[in-house]
Structure formats: structure tokens, C-alpha cells
Design an enzyme around this catalytic site. Structure first.
Site, PDB file in Angstrom:
ATOM      1  N   HIS A 176      25.933 102.083  81.992  1.00 16.35           N
ATOM      2  CA  HIS A 176      26.898 100.926  82.499  1.00 16.35           C
ATOM      3  C   HIS A 176      28.070 100.830  81.532  1.00 16.35           C
ATOM      4  O   HIS A 176      28.979  99.958  81.832  1.00 16.35           O
ATOM      5  CB  HIS A 176      26.285  99.655  82.782  1.00 16.35           C
ATOM      6  CG  HIS A 176      25.218  99.443  83.728  1.00 16.35           C
ATOM      7  ND1 HIS A 176      25.390  99.186  84.944  1.00 16.35           N
ATOM      8  CD2 HIS A 176      23.735  99.939  83.721  1.00 16.35           C
ATOM      9  CE1 HIS A 176      24.232  99.228  85.638  1.00 16.35           C
ATOM     10  NE2 HIS A 176      23.399  99.655  84.969  1.00 16.35           N
ATOM     11  N   LYS A 226      35.691  86.657  85.898  1.00 17.37           N
ATOM     12  CA  LYS A 226      34.711  87.817  85.294  1.00 17.37           C
ATOM     13  C   LYS A 226      34.370  87.346  83.787  1.00 17.37           C
ATOM     14  O   LYS A 226      34.951  86.304  83.263  1.00 17.37           O
ATOM     15  CB  LYS A 226      35.176  89.312  85.230  1.00 17.37           C
ATOM     16  CG  LYS A 226      36.812  89.195  84.718  1.00 17.37           C
ATOM     17  CD  LYS A 226      37.364  90.633  84.688  1.00 17.37           C
ATOM     18  CE  LYS A 226      37.870  91.018  86.131  1.00 17.37           C
ATOM     19  NZ  LYS A 226      37.016  92.052  86.755  1.00 17.37           N
ATOM     20  N   ARG A 227      33.606  88.174  82.988  1.00 17.56           N
ATOM     21  CA  ARG A 227      33.203  87.745  81.514  1.00 17.56           C
ATOM     22  C   ARG A 227      34.694  87.770  80.859  1.00 17.56           C
ATOM     23  O   ARG A 227      35.534  88.792  81.347  1.00 17.56           O
ATOM     24  CB  ARG A 227      32.144  88.533  80.948  1.00 17.56           C
ATOM     25  CG  ARG A 227      30.846  88.472  81.225  1.00 17.56           C
ATOM     26  CD  ARG A 227      30.311  86.935  80.741  1.00 17.56           C
ATOM     27  NE  ARG A 227      30.253  87.085  79.421  1.00 17.56           N
ATOM     28  CZ  ARG A 227      29.019  86.892  78.888  1.00 17.56           C
ATOM     29  NH1 ARG A 227      27.995  86.864  79.449  1.00 17.56           N
ATOM     30  NH2 ARG A 227      28.831  87.138  77.629  1.00 17.56           N
ATOM     31  N   LYS A 283      39.184  93.617  79.352  1.00 12.13           N
ATOM     32  CA  LYS A 283      39.346  93.355  80.761  1.00 12.13           C
ATOM     33  C   LYS A 283      40.848  92.704  80.890  1.00 12.13           C
ATOM     34  O   LYS A 283      41.496  92.302  81.987  1.00 12.13           O
ATOM     35  CB  LYS A 283      38.423  92.375  81.101  1.00 12.13           C
ATOM     36  CG  LYS A 283      36.860  92.804  81.351  1.00 12.13           C
ATOM     37  CD  LYS A 283      35.994  91.962  81.732  1.00 12.13           C
ATOM     38  CE  LYS A 283      34.399  92.250  81.688  1.00 12.13           C
ATOM     39  NZ  LYS A 283      34.019  93.197  82.918  1.00 12.13           N
ATOM     40  N   THR A 310      32.262  94.743  89.863  1.00 14.31           N
ATOM     41  CA  THR A 310      31.644  94.500  91.053  1.00 14.31           C
ATOM     42  C   THR A 310      32.449  93.150  91.718  1.00 14.31           C
ATOM     43  O   THR A 310      32.512  93.023  92.861  1.00 14.31           O
ATOM     44  CB  THR A 310      30.372  94.200  90.791  1.00 14.31           C
ATOM     45  OG1 THR A 310      30.181  93.367  89.785  1.00 14.31           O
ATOM     46  CG2 THR A 310      29.527  95.442  90.723  1.00 14.31           C
ATOM     47  N   LYS A 366      33.720  92.406  95.712  1.00  9.68           N
ATOM     48  CA  LYS A 366      33.260  90.939  96.129  1.00  9.68           C
ATOM     49  C   LYS A 366      34.573  90.414  96.857  1.00  9.68           C
ATOM     50  O   LYS A 366      34.550  89.958  97.916  1.00  9.68           O
ATOM     51  CB  LYS A 366      32.571  90.140  95.382  1.00  9.68           C
ATOM     52  CG  LYS A 366      31.178  90.487  94.899  1.00  9.68           C
ATOM     53  CD  LYS A 366      30.750  90.000  93.408  1.00  9.68           C
ATOM     54  CE  LYS A 366      29.417  90.757  93.260  1.00  9.68           C
ATOM     55  NZ  LYS A 366      29.129  90.364  91.584  1.00  9.68           N
TER      56      LYS A 366
END
Ligand code: 26V
Length: 812
Positions: A361, A549-550, A555, A657, A661
């Protein structure tokens, strides 16, 4: 939405439901429905449904083969509404609740959100359970029942503050403790060699015995034909080793220490992205759920097929390992087979290899799990011997005729530099290794695991992630779901590919108007939630631009903040600059010890304070940070989003992900060419997504060239980019809780590892173009509906069908 379960109905009709519900209230609480609190009413309703689920006979498993999905995290989220959807009884229960004088929504809102996972990886595991059950696969989860889930996030003075997540306070109605199925797990001690008549064997003596007690959660598939099981392990002392002397001496803590030591193992969930590995307790967790799970599987196999059918084990059982946390499955399965079942070493390896598969992952080097050999060997002396022997044989069998074989062997060996390398352990013991998006699998093959790939290319495959469309569209977005059902029926809940039929309505003006109304309703719902939880007031006429998100440097939430600051500055300094009014919505947690990520949260809240309170701009831009991101709040956020921010630097996000969504709920992606964004782009076409920024090859080249210099970018443009960087430390944003020196240092002293400055201009321009297009409401809504229509591919049903066919070799 009507009945999905055909003949397996739980309630005949609304009246039957009301009667059973009233009766259950008396049985559970010995009180009448009217006398119960909403929390108690929720408990009874959930208990009623859970009981029925447990007692349902499994109707059909398409294939006899059992899949066990081993994962240290299952981020389930609230379950009631999902059960109702899968049983097809939402309408009956809703009507029944109304008759009883309450709303189903209010009862659903009472449910705690079990946070037994960090983020994407744990939620993926939960989506897979839903899909395996929906597809009639005999697929079960194996994980940990943490006493405390991921911390609850509160914001104080702009800062993240972590609070204990006491999720079991009111009990968890979906679980059943199975004391009779407890097993013992041994830690420490030493290995003794025995010999008799030329045969020798080993035992592990001494150390600590821990009792692993399972708690089972029934997983009901859509249509309720299949009920699978999620088994979560809890650690307890093997015996009541009460220290009577200590007790008599008045030292009560010491007297019961045996209990707290054992229970510590299942006490807390570790954060996955803080680099906090190396903790002994974490290693104990990994071994406990692996060993307990395997012991159970072997026992049930033996009961079913007899004591000497081990050679067939891999034909009947698949064990899937979610990341490297369950990597001990290989050596531990061998240990049990060899020591307890007297299977020959070579056969035991063959069985393990046939049975086990592994999903990677992440490619971030600092995230690859490693354990010091010393710690490992001391804690798990016998299991370690199998690792050591397999590593020895691997080295011996390594082809010496390839050029540079020494380096390739050094890269792929399990044991190196005093450490057990868990990714290499996983690859060597598995018959299949997969990545989670096409781009990510490509990087695994070409870089991260290249030397393995060169040896055994057929072992590698891609399985692009997916999401439960039933939960993230069906449950989360009732307004849009209803609209979809009105035009294409309910078939999409079973088969997400049917969403493609929405393509017929992309140019239907009345459908697009209805879509806009549904979106407006979702935005209102979210704005209300945001007002209640963060105090920020949002104007629903603004574009809702969402990044949830985290928090992690790669990111690049920071890039998003830079955009907001730049827009803020330009509104103030350039009267002709008039962007579409936008609400920037953030949510997410940072690991407790990840100070950079926590500073970015504080920065967002400081920018929010400055912007929202500034009358010169606050009709143009607003900023909101929604505290405590969790599955339940996510289900309010995704439906309301219009722009989906997916802005990691290319090559860093394995898949993502939330991108799926958000797309499914009709948001337009503003993203880099990274992870599954690439596949979203392929599916929706370039005109229905906004891609910007450096590509993976460009990122690689920039890094390899050694010519990137953050100061150059700063000096080149003191008006825009330079000004934003200065504002980190010049007091502009210091009102809430001070300046942001460490963020500035990350950019200007550490030379901007995550390339925030490198992608700044293309990002801001891409955003301007995207919001510029919002004025054409018809065109925007068309693109949004088009995104939903193409999102069927990202159902985890599709992902699981691929795992079943290519990795587990079963029919679904
Ligand atoms: C962990 C760490 C730990 C040390 C610091 C850097 C770092 C970076 C990332 C991680 C993530 C560990 C594994 C993980 O959660 N991966 C996520 O898995 C999701 C499901 O496949 C996927 O969508 C996300 O892209 C991926 O980050």
C-alpha cells in the site's frame, strides 16, 4: 429503496417491525419503548438486527474456498444504516420509527463510529468485507479489537488535540464474545530441541502465554444471501496469576499487573504514518492476531477435512495479507504445520506460499516496515527460526549468473543490516503481490520491488482499489440516490456498472436541475454540520472545494493553503481579480507525533480565522476545518463536495480512495497525475477532470538532476509566491497561536521536499480555470453527473471480483 433480500425478510411489514421492536425494548431493557433514551433505542434496534443477522443461515457461498482477509485495521464506520440497506428494510424501518414518534436519521446518528483504523488502508478492508459478502464469497475478516480506536480530534486554539476514543462506552451491539473459541499465543521463552529415533522436533518453552479471545461481527451481504464473519481478537491473561503476596502487602497494582500487561496488547491502535514503528507492543499485536487467526483456521480445516489433508490446504483456504502488518503469516503458518501438525518443512513452505498473498500500500521508503532482529528473535524465538531458514535457502538458491546479483540479493533478502524486512518477508512467502492502482503497481515493478519483479514477473499484478458504492453513495447520499433510482431503478446497488445508464441523462436539463437541487440539499446538510462542529458559517451558494484525508506532507494540504493565501492576497491587491466565491473545506487527522502535519492543521485554522473574519474577502472565500474526520463525518462531506482536491506529488499516493468516493458523488477532481487519479482521468475524459502539475517522470528527473532550488522560486516572484511564504512568519497569520517557522523551514531550509513551490503556479491556474467553469451551471452539472456515471468501475465489488479470479482463484 425497496426490498433487496427477496425471501429472507426480517420483518413482514412495518407493523411487524414495530411489534418486534417494542418487544425487544422490553427484553433488552425491561422498559417500554417510550421510556427509553434515544441511545437506548438505538441499542435495541441495532441489537435486534444484529441478532437476526447472527441467526441467519448462510444461504449460498458460490465457492467452497474460504478467504481470510488479515488486516490490523478495519475502519468499519457506523453499521446500522448499512445493515438496513443490505437487508432491504430501510423503508419499513423508517416508516416504523416515524410511527413510534422518532426519525430513523436520529437513531442512526446515535451510533458510535468504531475507529479501528487509520485511514484508507483500514477503510479498504471494511469495503472489501462488504463486497465479499455481496458477491457470495466465503470471505472473512481477521483483525484486532482495540479497546481504544484512533484518537478523537479536537481543535483548541487552532491546534489538534488528541482525546481518548472510548468507543466501547455504551457497548458494541454488533459483536459477540466467543469465549469458547479463545486460543493461546506464546511470547518469549526459548526453543528446545528434542530427538527420538532419528526424528527431531522443537518446542518453545517458558515465556508468557496470552489468551486471545475473539469477538465476532456478522457481515451481511447486499440482498442478505450471505453472512460472513469479521473476527476481532482481544488479549487477556491466560490464567488468573493473581500475586497474592503483593495483594497481602497492599500493593494492589502489582497484584493485578499480570492482567494489565496482557490486556495492553489490544489496548490501542497504532498510528500508521508517524514512523512510530519499533514498538514492542506493536510487534505483539501483529503476532497475536496472526497466530490466533491461523490457529483457528487450521483447527476448522482439520475438523472439516481430517488430520492429514494439509497438502490440500491451499486449495481450500486463501490468506490475504493487508500490507506487511500480517507478514508473520508465512513463518507462523509453517511453524504450526511443522511443530504441531508434523508436516515436512518443504511441504509446509509450499502450503504457505500457495495460500498467502500480499498487497502493498505504499512506496514511501520510510514507511516500509522493519524490525530489529534482536527484538524479534527474543519475542518470537521459534517463528524467527523459520524466517532465518527461509532466508538462508533464499540466499543459497539465488541465481548467481545475473550481473550484479550481489546487490539484487542484498535488496531482496529478508534479513539485512540487523533487521527483519517485512516487505521482503511478505513477497517471498506469497504467490501473489499486488499494488493498488495501475501507476502504483508500475512503480513497484520498476523501482520499489524491481529485483523481485525481475526474478518472478508473474507474481506481480495490479488490483486498483475500490469503495463500497452502497455505503458511499447509497447510504451517504440519500437525495442523489433517490434521484438515481427514479431514473435507472435500484439495480446499481447490486451492480455498480449500471450507474453507466446515467449517461443517458447527462444532457437532460430537468435531470440536471434535479441533480443541482440534490447537491444543494447535501450542501445545506454539511453547512449545518460545520456550523455546529466548528462554528464556521458557510454560504451554500459558494463552490464547495474539499480536501479530506489524513494529514501528510506528501498529500500537500500545504499546497492548497498556499493557493488560498494567494487568492486572498490577490483579492485584496487586484480589484480586477474576481474569482468564483468558494468555500474551502478541510478535514483529517495528523498522527500525534507528526509535528509538521499538525502545524499544517494549525495553519489552516489560522488562515480560516483571518479569512472568515475579514469583511473585505469573506463573501468571496471562506475556510472551514471540520474536526475529527471519521467515516460518519466523511459520509456528510463527500455528497456535498463540488471540487475534489487530490494533489499529492506524482508518484507518492499509492491509490487514494477519497478521490473515488468524491467522484461517485459528482465532484470534479482537481488533481495531479497520481495514484488512481490517472484511472479516473481515463474513465471520465480530460474534459471532465482538471489535471495539473509535474508527472512522475518529471518529479524523478527534478530530484535526480539535483537542480531544484526553492530559493530560486521565492526570489523569482516576491509578489505572489514570495509573499505567501513570507506570510508564514511575518505575523499575518499569528493571531490565533503564533507564526509558522517550521513550515517555512521545511520549504526554504530543507528545499521543499514535497515540491509545493514547484507545482504552485500550475495548481493555482488549474483551480482558477475550474471554478471559472462553475458559472456554466448546465455544463458543470453535466460533468458532475458524467463523473458519477463513470464511477461504477471504482466499486469494491469490481476490485474483489478481480482478487477472487486472479489471486484467490475462486468463483464469485
Ligand atoms: C505510512 C508512512 C509511515 C512513515 C511516514 C511516511 C508514511 C507514508 C505513508 C504511509 C501509509 C502506509 C500504508 C497506507 O495506509 N497506504 C494507503 O493505502 C490506501 C489503500 O490502499 C491507499 O489508497 C493510499 O494511497 C495509501 O497511502
Amino acid at each position: 429503496m425497496g426490498s433487496a433480500n427477496g425471501d429472507r425478510e426480517l420483518f413482514k411489514d412495518k407493523d411487524d417491525f414495530v411489534a418486534q421492536y417494542r418487544e425487544a425494548c422490553e427484553t433488552f431493557f425491561a422498559k417500554k419503548y417510550d421510556e427509553l433514551s434515544q441511545q437506548e433505542r438505538f441499542c435495541v434496534l441495532a441489537g435486534l438486527i444484529a441478532n437476526k443477522s447472527r441467526n441467519l443461515k448462510v444461504d449460498s457461498h458460490k465457492d467452497d474456498k474460504e478467504v481470510y482477509y488479515f488486516s490490523l485495521e478495519f475502519l468499519l464506520g457506523p453499521l446500522l444504516d448499512n445493515y438496513l440497506l443490505n437487508f432491504g428494510i430501510r423503508a419499513i424501518v423508517k416508516a416504523g420509527c416515524a410511527e413510534l414518534g422518532t426519525t430513523l436519521e436520529d437513531l442512526v446518528a446515535q451510533e458510535v463510529d468504531p475507529g479501528l483504523g487509520n485511514g484508507g488502508l483500514g477503510r479498504l478492508a471494511a469495503c472489501f468485507l462488504d463486497s465479499m459478502a455481496a458477491l457470495g464469497i466465503n470471505g472473512n475478516g481477521n483483525g484486532m479489537r482495540y479497546r481504544y480506536g484512533l484518537f478523537r480530534q479536537e481543535i483548541e486554539g487552532g491546534r489538534q488535540v488528541e482525546k481518548m476514543d472510548n468507543w466501547l462506552e455504551h457497548g458494541f451491539p454488533w459483536e459477540t464474545r466467543k469465549s469458547e473459541a479463545a486460543v493461546l499465543v506464546q511470547f518469549g521463552g526459548h526453543v528446545v530441541r528434542h530427538e527420538e529415533g532419528g526424528r527431531f522436533w522443537f518446542t518453545q518453552e517458558g515465556g508468557d502465554l496470552i489468551k486471545a479471545v475473539p469477538y465476532d461481527v456478522p457481515i451481511v451481504g447486499y440482498g442478505a444471501k450471505t453472512v460472513n464473519n469479521l473476527r476481532l481478537w482481544s488479549a487477556e491473561p491466560a490464567a488468573e496469576d493473581f500475586d497474592l503476596d503483593a495483594f497481602n502487602a497492599g500493593n494492589y497494582a502489582k497484584a493485578v499487573k499480570f492482567r494489565s500487561d496482557a490486556e495492553a496488547i489490544s489496548q490501542i491502535l497504532y498510528p500508521n504514518d508517524s514512523g512510530e514503528h519499533g514498538r514492542l507492543l506493536r510487534l505483539k499485536q501483529e503476532y497475536l492476531f496472526v497466530s490466533a487467526g491461523l490457529q483457528t483456521i487450521l483447527r476448522s480445516f482439520e475438523n472439516k477435512y481430517g488430520p492429514d489433508k494439509w497438502a490440500d490446504f491451499g486449495k481450500h483456504v486463501s490468506i490475504h495479507t493487508n500490507d506487511t502488518h500480517p507478514a508473520m503469516c508465512g513463518p507462523e503458518l509453517m511453524r504450526i504445520l511443522v511443530d504441531d501438525k508434523r508436516v515436512d518443512f518443504d511441504l509446509a513452505f509450499k502450503i504457505a506460499h500457495e495460500t498467502i498473498s500480499y498487497t502493498n500500500h505504499t512506496v514511501m521508503p520510510e514507511a516500509l516496515e522493519k524490525w530489529p532482529i534482536g527484538i524479534f528473535r527474543e519475542l518470537l524465538p521459534r517463528t524467527y527460526m523459520f524466517i532465518e531458514e527461509i532466508d538462508r535457502r533464499y540466499r543459497e538458491g539465488f541465481p548467481h549468473d545475473v550481473e550484479g546479483w550481489q546487490e539484487k540479493l542484498a535488496n531482496t533478502a529478508i534479513l539485512w543490516d540487523g533487521q527483519v524486512r517485512m516487505a521482503n518477508l511478505s513477497v517471498i512467502f506469497s504467490h501473489s503481490v499486488n499494488g493498488v492502482s495501475a501507476l502504483h503497481t508500475g512503480i513497484l515493478e520498476a523501482q520499489t520491488l524491481h529485483d523481485f519483479y525481475a526474478l518472478e514477473p508473474e507474481k506481480f499484478n495490479n488490483k486498483t482499489n475500490g469503495i463500497s458504492h452502497r455505503r458511499f453513495l447509497g447510504n451517504a447520499n440519500p437525495s442523489y440516490s433517490r434521484l438515481i433510482c427514479d431514473v435507472i431503478g435500484e439495480g446499481w446497488l447490486r451492480d455498480a456498472n449500471e450507474l453507466a445508464q446515467l449517461g443517458r441523462y447527462e444532457d437532460d436539463p430537468s435531470f440536471l436541475e434535479e441533480f443541482e437541487k440534490a447537491k444543494a440539499w447535501d450542501k445545506r446538510r454539511l453547512a449545518d454540520y460545520i456550523r455546529r462542529t466548528s462554528g464556521v458559517e458557510l454560504d451554500c451558494a459558494m463552490v464547495f472545494d474539499v480536501q479530506v484525508k489524513r494529514f501528510h506532507a506528501y498529500k500537500r494540504q500545504l499546497l492548497n493553503v498556499f493557493k488560498i493565501l494567494d487568492v486572498y492576497n490577490r483579492i485584496l491587491s487586484d480589484p480586477s481579480f474576481d474569482p468564483r466565491p468558494t468555500a474551502f473545506i478541510f478535514s483529517g487527522k495528523a498522527a500525534q507525533s507528526y509535528s509538521f502535519a499538525k502545524e499544517v492543521i494549525r495553519l489552516i485554522n489560522s488562515v480560516a480565522e483571518a479569512v472568515n473574519g475579514d469583511a473585505r474577502v469573506n463573501d468571496k472565500i471562506r475556510v472551514a476545518f471540520v474536526p475529527n474526520f471519521a467515516v460518519s463525518s466523511a459520509q456528510l462531506i463527500y455528497p456535498a463536495a463540488e471540487i475534489s482536491e487530490q494533489i499529492s506529488w506524482a508518484g507518492s499516493e499509492a491509490s487514494g480512495t477519497s478521490n473515488m468516493k468524491l467522484m461517485m458523488n459528482g465532484a470534479i477532481t482537481l488533481g495531479t497525475y497520481d495514484g488512481a487519479n490517472v484511472e479516473i482521468c481515463d474513465l471520465v475524459g480530460e474534459e471532465n477532470i482538471k489535471i495539473f502539475g509535474l508527472r512522475t517522470e518529471e518529479v524523478d528527473a527534478l530530484r535526480a538532476g539535483g537542480t531544484y532550488w526553492a530559493w530560486d522560486l521565492y526570489n523569482r516572484d516576491r509578489e505572489r509566491l514570495g509573499r505567501v511564504i513570507d506570510e508564514l512568519t511575518d505575523g499575518t497569520l499569528a493571531h490565533l497561536s503564533g507564526n509558522f517557522e517550521s513550515i517555512r523551514d521545511e520549504l526554504m531550509v530543507n528545499n521543499d521536499h514535497d515540491l509545493v513551490l514547484a507545482d504552485f503556479y500550475t495548481y493555482v491556474s488549474a483551480w482558477e480555470e475550474l471554478v471559472g467553469a462553475y458559472g456554466d451551471r448546465r455544463g458543470w452539472n453535466r460533468a458532475a453527473v458524467h463523473n458519477t456515471a463513470r464511477s461504477g468501475y471504482f466499486s469494491s465489488d469490481r476490485t474483489i471480483r478481480e482478487y477472487a479470479a486472479d489471486i484467490w482463484h475462486i468463483e464469485s
